[in-house]
Design an enzyme around this catalytic site. Structure first.
Site, PDB file in Angstrom:
ATOM      1  CB  SER A  70      -0.931  -0.002   1.211  1.00 52.55           C
ATOM      2  OG  SER A  70      -0.189  -0.035   2.421  1.00 52.55           O
TER       3      SER A  70
ATOM      4  CB  SER B 284       9.475 -29.675  10.607  1.00 54.43           C
ATOM      5  OG  SER B 284       8.345 -29.514  11.440  1.00 54.43           O
TER       6      SER B 284
ATOM      7  CE  LYS C 252       9.713 -26.021  13.737  1.00 59.48           C
ATOM      8  NZ  LYS C 252      10.075 -26.870  12.579  1.00 59.48           N
TER       9      LYS C 252
END
Length: 741
Positions: free
Chosen positions: A170, A616, A659
């Protein structure tokens, strides 16, 4: 807007004698409110719109001329930067500004620039950084998109920008409206059509002239109304006097006077039709118009005609006065920006496609049950540059013909998510902080340490070593929260401790949920971070984009009553199911047992409603199943993440930093990650001393670390190496994008 070839002879400019005004739709409008280029006439605008001179344009009612042709063109406002937008120097300046890297005009220590978090910028606080005025100069990164916008602005081409939210789509669209080549802006007027009230006429005039024309028509209508009222009261007095003096019937005179009053009131409604409705006013417009039509309904986008509850009896509003412009008409000669273009309904996309192709679009009622549905104006100019934006899914639900129009007459751009972490870019991120403070207007400026913490966070959010995130809307949110924290403490400057506090306060919903899940699992004992267990592994996953979670995986082997199969539970998505099947290839090679007669049960414990997506968890599943088959326990202080090839190679995944932090919060101190992700680890200071991160490249290394040490473990690892030796010793080259899980 009408074309000359379709207009009756008495409305064509070429038929009007020199020095005389062309009639308007209501009989008195000259060529001063005709469009010059779109009317089909090749004459220059000066011939259509002469200024008022002595002795000219005297034709018209009572020799006064028409209100449409009595003003010279108003002077155009200068460019806000003092630049002549019609000069070659202007084009050259735009080229240099947009095509080059706009650097801060400040002192820079080049000797420390490469290692300094602010790229060698010698400042103590963000209030020392100069913020550029032009939007295009404030854009961070996106060099390809910026260059494309430059080309598109120069040639008035359409652009479609696809990319992640918050990457500057934008902002670039707004900047494009400032970069468009200078053009004569237009006011758009809608006139009553005496021949067909449901087909209002449309005229365009130079910017600023519309207000003058409307004011003149109002003044003329006011004078006529005064004259009518004067005549009305004279007649009423005469009627009353005649009835009272000559007939002696006062009541009859009052009735007659009432009839005269009603007749004149009804006749006066014709004055409303004399005054045109100006639907687009560009008098105060300094640059090309910019209209954000994101999420607009059909009426707001394409124009509409207001419903009239009084449709008869002389009480109705003239149809031309009920015409409302759409965003496409307001964006005439400027930019129409539509974000999430695929959210427009298919009919709106089709009509938008027509507007792009034709450069004009009639206004009609968008509701089939409204009285406005019977009204349709002449075509209204909508010569805009289309800037469409969206995420990757925007192209799937976008009308193919509309995309073809944009692509055929413009450019498609993919927005970058990250950019190289260079000294110059770090200086720009320091300027970004100053820009956000200035834009907000209520935040205290940031100290040097606070800006450095923002730069560190931009590295962390990039998720890749040597990169900075370009999702600057979210990063700007962190700046604002940090400023709010400092302001609440009544500080003169926002300090590093405020940014650190803001990072905790501005956690995403997913991160807050993940933290709550971690805490609850520890309270209820479902999280195991010590000792050893057979067939149980602490896997790692991500929720959303910036939050990690520890997800235990448990495997069990059972005798099959038929052909053996792999049974996985935990609401697995397609990619996760396929990764489980790939793991079975390695297990079959490794196991000494005949697993064709065994059922392998795999459970993703407490996966939740969101289930498991991505691959994963591949090394987690493989480790759990191998542990269950061989009856070798797994150390529970170990957590792991990584994808797995059918040859046993550990492949990179996404979100490793989040993680690892989730594992640390859960109490694990040894974390296994793919070696290819080693460079992507950027832990917060509080977690660095809590865990040991071990990068691996093969499943045998995973088992060597995760399994509890004994003779069976060593034999298993040696056997696995011999089976997949060629894969183990080959160089692993990551390919494709890491999985988000």
């Amino acid at each position: 807007m009408s074309n000359d070839k379709d207009a009756p002879d008495n409305e064509r400019e070429t038929d009007a004698p020199e020095g005389h005004a062309e009639p308007s739709p209501n009989g008195d409008s000259p060529p001063g409110d005709r469009s010059d280029t779109e009317s089909g006439d090749s004459r220059p605008a000066e011939e259509h719109l002469p200024g008022r001179r002595e002795g000219e344009h005297d034709a018209g009612r009572d020799g006064a001329g028409s209100p449409d042709d009595v003003w010279d063109d108003p002077p155009r406002s200068p460019d806000p930067n003092g630049v002549d937008r019609n000069s070659e120097e202007y084009d050259t300046e735009i080229d240099e500004v947009l095509g080059s890297d706009v650097d801060e005009d400040m002192e820079i220590d080049e000797e420390i620039a490469e290692d300094d978090l602010l790229g060698g910028l010698q400042i103590d606080a963000s209030d020392e950084i100069e913020v550029p005025d032009r939007l295009v100069d404030q854009v961070i990164g996106q060099s390809h998109a910026r260059d494309t916008v430059l080309k598109a602005a120069k040639q008035r081409r359409h652009v479609m920008m696809i990319g992640s939210p918050g990457t500057g789509k934008s902002m670039l669209a707004k900047a494009m409206s400032q970069l468009l080549p200078p053009e004569d802006l237009q006011d758009i007027l809608v006139y009553h059509n005496p021949d067909d009230g449901n087909a209002p006429k449309v005229r365009t005039v130079p910017s600023g002239k519309g207000e003058q024309i409307v004011d003149a028509h109002k003044e003329e209508a006011r004078k006529r109304s005064q004259m009518r009222r004067f005549i009305m009261w004279v007649l009423i007095i005469l009627v009353l006097g005649y009835s009272l003096i000559f007939m002696g019937q006062l009541l009859l005179g009052i009735i007659a006077a009432g009839i005269v009053y009603l007749v004149f009131r009804y006749m006066s409604r014709g004055n409303d039709a004399m005054v045109p409705n100006m639907i687009v006013n560009t008098a105060d417009q300094q640059t090309a118009p910019f209209e954000d039509a994101t999420g607009a309904h059909a009426g707001a986008l394409l124009g509409d005609v207001r419903h009239d509850p009084f449709q008869s009896g002389g009480m109705e509003t003239p149809s031309h006065d009920r015409v409302e412009p759409g965003a496409i008409h307001k964006a005439n000669k400027g930019v129409l920006f539509v974000d999430e273009i695929n959210t427009l309904d298919i009919r709106s996309q089709q009509k938008l496609m027509t507007a792009i192709q034709e450069g004009e679009f009639s206004v009609t009622g968008q509701s089939e049950r409204s009285s406005g549905a019977m009204v349709q104006t002449e075509p209204v100019p909508c010569d805009f540059v289309m800037v469409a934006a969206g995420n990757m899914d925007a192209m799937q639900n976008m009308h193919p013909a509309l995309r073809s129009r944009i692509k055929g007459y413009g450019y498609e751009v993919y927005m970058d998510d990250t950019i190289d972490d260079t000294a110059e870019m770090r200086r720009k991120y320091a300027r970004f902080v100053a820009q956000e403070v200035k834009k907000d207007g209520r935040l205290p400026h940031f100290t040097r340490d606070a800006i450095e913490e923002i730069v560190l966070e931009s590295r962390r959010r990039a998720g890749r070593k040597g990169q900075l995130t370009l999702e600057l809307r979210d990063l700007g949110g962190l700046v604002r929260v940090a400023g709010d924290v400092a302001r609440a403490k009544d500080k003169q400057y926002t300090e590093r401790e405020d940014v650190v506090e803001a990072k905790d306060r501005s956690r995403s919903i997913e991160q807050q949920l993940a933290d709550e899940m971690i805490e609850r699992r520890r309270e209820y004992g479902t999280t195991v971070a010590e000792g050893s267990m057979v067939g149980r592994v602490n896997g790692l996953a991500v929720m959303g984009e910036d939050s990690g979670i520890m997800l235990p995986v448990v495997a069990e082997i059972a005798d099959a009553h038929g052909p053996g199969e792999v049974i996985a539970t935990g609401k697995l998505q397609k990619m996760a199911e396929e990764s489980v099947m790939n793991v079975s290839a390695i297990i079959k090679k490794l196991s000494n047992e005949d697993i064709t007669e065994k059922d392998i049960h795999i459970q993703f414990v407490q996966a939740g409603q969101q289930g498991v997506d991505g691959d994963s968890a591949s090394i987690t599943v493989a480790t759990a199943v191998i542990s269950a088959l061989e009856d070798i326990p797994i150390a529970q202080n170990v957590a792991m993440t990584g994808s797995l090839s059918v040859r046993g190679d550990v492949l990179p995944v996404g979100g490793v930093t989040h993680k690892i932090e989730a594992a640390a919060k859960s109490g694990c101190d040894t974390i296994i990650i793919p070696k290819a992700n080693e460079q992507d680890v950027m832990l917060e200071d509080e977690y660095e001393d809590m865990v040991e991160v071990i990068p691996v490249s093969h499943i045998s290394e995973v088992l060597d670390i995760a399994l509890d040490g004994d003779a069976r473990k060593e034999s298993l690892v040696d056997r696995l190496k011999s089976i997949t030796g060629s894969a183990l010793h080959s160089e692993v080259t990551p390919s494709g994008n890491p999985s988000p899980q």
